[in-house]
Write an enzyme that holds these catalytic residues in place. Structure first.
Site, mmCIF file in Angstrom:
data_model
loop_
_atom_site.group_PDB
_atom_site.id
_atom_site.type_symbol
_atom_site.label_atom_id
_atom_site.label_comp_id
_atom_site.label_asym_id
_atom_site.label_seq_id
_atom_site.Cartn_x
_atom_site.Cartn_y
_atom_site.Cartn_z
ATOM 1 N N GLU B 61 0.808 -1.224 0.000
ATOM 2 C CA GLU B 61 0.000 0.000 0.000
ATOM 3 C C GLU B 61 0.844 1.280 0.000
ATOM 4 O OE1 GLU B 61 -0.861 -2.597 1.993
ATOM 5 O OE2 GLU B 61 -2.854 -3.166 1.286
ATOM 6 N N HIS B 130 -10.834 -4.838 9.759
ATOM 7 C CA HIS B 130 -11.465 -4.680 8.446
ATOM 8 C C HIS B 130 -12.844 -4.029 8.541
ATOM 9 C CE1 HIS B 130 -8.347 -7.589 7.337
ATOM 10 N NE2 HIS B 130 -8.612 -7.385 6.071
#
Lengths: 306, 327
Positions: B61, B130
């Site tokens: 990322e 998440h």
């Protein structure tokens, strides 16, 4: 090289007078990496440097006036006084904003050179970073991306043996940081970073590879900063005679001057360079001092586009 | 004639139209190519636009978000997809120290017109790493714009606008909205940022919300109507820029405000809204501003625990009744 060194000497004096704020990270002792690299580059080649980047940006062509005015936080500075010492930018010379996060510029140079590749431009992008930055995750993520995307990034590691105040022996198992690039199958070379010609040769080769579309190159330049990490650094972490050795016997400017003398350049020609630099810097300091500070409303400008 | 699309289809249509319009738009992210993204938003786009414009990245990322910063500074309009909002922390330096600062640090010499597309929120048992809603973290940092579409219509219109902005934009979707359906007219124009929408008019209390919690707010308003309470529901759509004018006008009319979002209550964006409403409507308020938000605990996996943690229509109804001083 001489311009970079004397520029920083002026900054040091201005810092002590309270005119330069924040931290001042000087590249004294490392000027050959910048000069050698910049001579291999065109104006449209990109540069991202770090908080020890004055030498790189000056070599790449930033205006000493605009750079000095930036040091003093003036509106005529290269970043209108908003960036200061660590974020010099001059897009017209390919100088993207310098980065003050160790390792922060790695992914950016990969993206910038990916843009060049997509646009089928033959420009390359140079990233300067220190040995310490190779311990950041971004270095590894970006080298991996550069390798799979085969972009013309040139990673120049100035291995000056200390990440800030900690010796490299404590921070990495590798003596040669070029090994780290080889893990990503990026061709890597080790050069004497205090030898401006050796530096130039290495960067010329990397530039040719990049322009040909052969992808990234990693250059490890062995060098040394003969001043502290920043102004006020007590330097208790390294022996004085080590600093002295590099300052006297391995100084890149002295080495270059000696070489030039043996090749027929005269002492008068060398001192003419020094006189020119003095004149350039006298003018830059005067310009910076006489320039106004930004208007207070300027603080709201350049946060978002219009 | 109503043309019904899912939220996912609306987003895909926006991406397709924008990529056809502007050849500088490049999509980057994990599994977004052949696989079409884990929520299938980019399904078929690699086949249509090729591997040069739809780039399947490593799980990296910081690397690809940072590469998007470099691309954006050099004339491209990259979109980096963060599969889950929670991964913004992994790329935090590149978002918060790099993308948002380049224009200002350089005195306006460079700009970073990049889009981060991501999804957030709970309700599906994805547990603590998440399910977070992190819009307040983005709102705290100047230099980025933040869109949180609640409907397919706004998903398309706001994403189209994101690609026309001159600065970094984060478009925050919600994982439980992808299959919701709604009317999305052909040739929908980009929706300008900073324009809230009054989704339902009312006179007794203003409920201010965005993203999936807006649907809860509308459900709550239906129910409140049956109890004789007329709620006005505002969808902010973007929180940076923020349309306070619409909020202030409504609260000065209803004299009561409830702010509702799925992010944690402590230092959530609702706190900013409550503060601004208090600053701008103090003399009009008949009750303190109420906040409905997730409890200040990590999101648990177990269904009853997760449901207990997150906001719901019932919690919004209770808050509205509280500011009405009714049981």
């Amino acid at each position: 090289m001489h311009l970079a060194r004397e520029f920083e000497r002026r900054c040091e004096a201005l810092f002590q007078q309270g005119l330069v704020r924040g931290s001042l990270h000087m590249c004294i002792g490392q000027e050959a990496t910048a000069a050698g690299a910049a001579l291999a580059l065109r104006d449209d080649d990109l540069l991202i440097t770090n908080y020890r980047g004055h030498g790189h940006a000056l070599a790449k062509g930033i205006s000493p006036r605009a750079a000095m005015a930036e040091m003093l936080g003036k509106v005529t500075g290269c970043c209108k006084g908003k960036g200061g010492s660590m974020h010099w930018t001059d897009v017209s010379k390919g100088i993207l904003p310098a980065n003050a996060i160790v390792g922060g510029g790695f992914p950016t140079i990969v993206g910038a050179t990916l843009a060049a590749k997509m646009d089928k431009l033959d420009r390359v992008g140079v990233l300067f970073f220190g040995d310490g930055a190779t311990n950041q995750g971004t270095a590894h993520e970006a080298m991996n991306l550069a390798a799979i995307w085969k972009v013309p990034s040139i990673f120049i590691c100035e291995n000056n043996l200390y990440s800030e105040m900690t010796p490299i022996s404590k921070t990495t198992p590798n003596k040669d940081l070029a090994e780290r690039a080889l893990a990503y199958r990026i061709p890597a070379v080790i050069v004497d970073g205090n030898d401006v010609e050796a530096m130039n040769d290495a960067v010329c080769n990397a530039v040719q590879r990049g322009r040909r579309g052969d992808g990234p190159t990693f250059i490890e330049a062995k060098t040394y900063r003969t001043v502290g990490h920043m102004i006020g650094d007590s330097q208790i972490y390294r022996p004085k005679d080590e600093v002295e050795l590099w300052r006297t016997e391995r100084d890149p400017i002295t080495l270059c001057a000696s070489k030039l003398l043996t090749r027929g350049v005269t002492a008068a020609e060398l001192s003419a360079i020094e006189h020119d630099v003095t004149a350039i810097l006298d003018d830059a300091v005067q310009f910076a001092k006489e320039s106004p500070y930004p208007e207070l409303d300027e603080v709201f400008e350049d946060v978002y586009g219009k | 004639m109503i043309r019904e699309l899912t939220y996912s289809q609306a987003l895909r249509e926006a991406l397709t139209e924008e990529m056809e319009r502007d050849a500088n738009i490049i999509l980057m992210g994990e599994d977004i190519g052949v696989y079409g993204g884990v929520f299938k938003v980019t399904d078929g786009l690699m086949a249509k636009f090729g591997e040069q414009r739809v780039i399947e990245t490593p799980i990296s990322e910081s690397g690809f978000v940072g590469a998007a910063v470099g691309l954006a500074m050099c004339g491209k309009r990259p979109m980096a997809e963060l599969m889950f909002m929670d991964f913004a922390w992994v790329a935090a330096d590149q978002i918060f120290n790099q993308a948002t600062k380049m224009r200002q640090m350089s005195g306006g010499q460079v700009s970073v017109p990049m889009v981060i597309r991501t999804q957030q929120g709970g309700g599906r048992g994805n547990a603590a790493q998440h399910s977070q809603c992190l819009e307040a973290h983005f709102a705290h940092i100047p230099g980025i714009k933040i869109a949180l579409p609640a409907t397919p219509h706004d998903a398309k219109g706001l994403l189209k606008q994101a690609f026309r902005e001159q600065d970094p934009v984060v478009v925050i979707e919600h994982k439980l909205l992808y299959n919701t359906k709604g009317d999305v007219p052909e040739n929908l124009a980009p929706i300008p940022f900073g324009v809230a929408e009054i989704k339902r008019s009312g006179s007794d209390v203003t409920i201010i919300s965005y993203s999936r919690t807006l649907l809860h707010a509308l459900e709550a308003a239906d129910s409140l109507a049956k109890s004789g309470i007329s709620a006005e529901v505002i969808d902010l759509r973007t929180i940076m820029p923020l349309d306070m004018e619409t909020v202030v006008k409504s609260v000065r009319k209803t004299n009561r405000a409830v702010v509702a979002h799925e992010a944690h209550r402590n230092a959530g964006f609702g706190a900013e809204l409550a503060a601004r409403i208090t600053e701008q409507c103090f003399g009009w308020l008949d009750a303190p501003v109420e906040r409905v938000a997730a409890l200040d605990v990590p999101i648990a996996y177990s269904q009853p625990l997760e449901a207990h943690t997150l906001p719901s229509p019932e919690k919004i109804i209770a808050a509205a009744k509280k500011v009405m001083y009714k049981n």
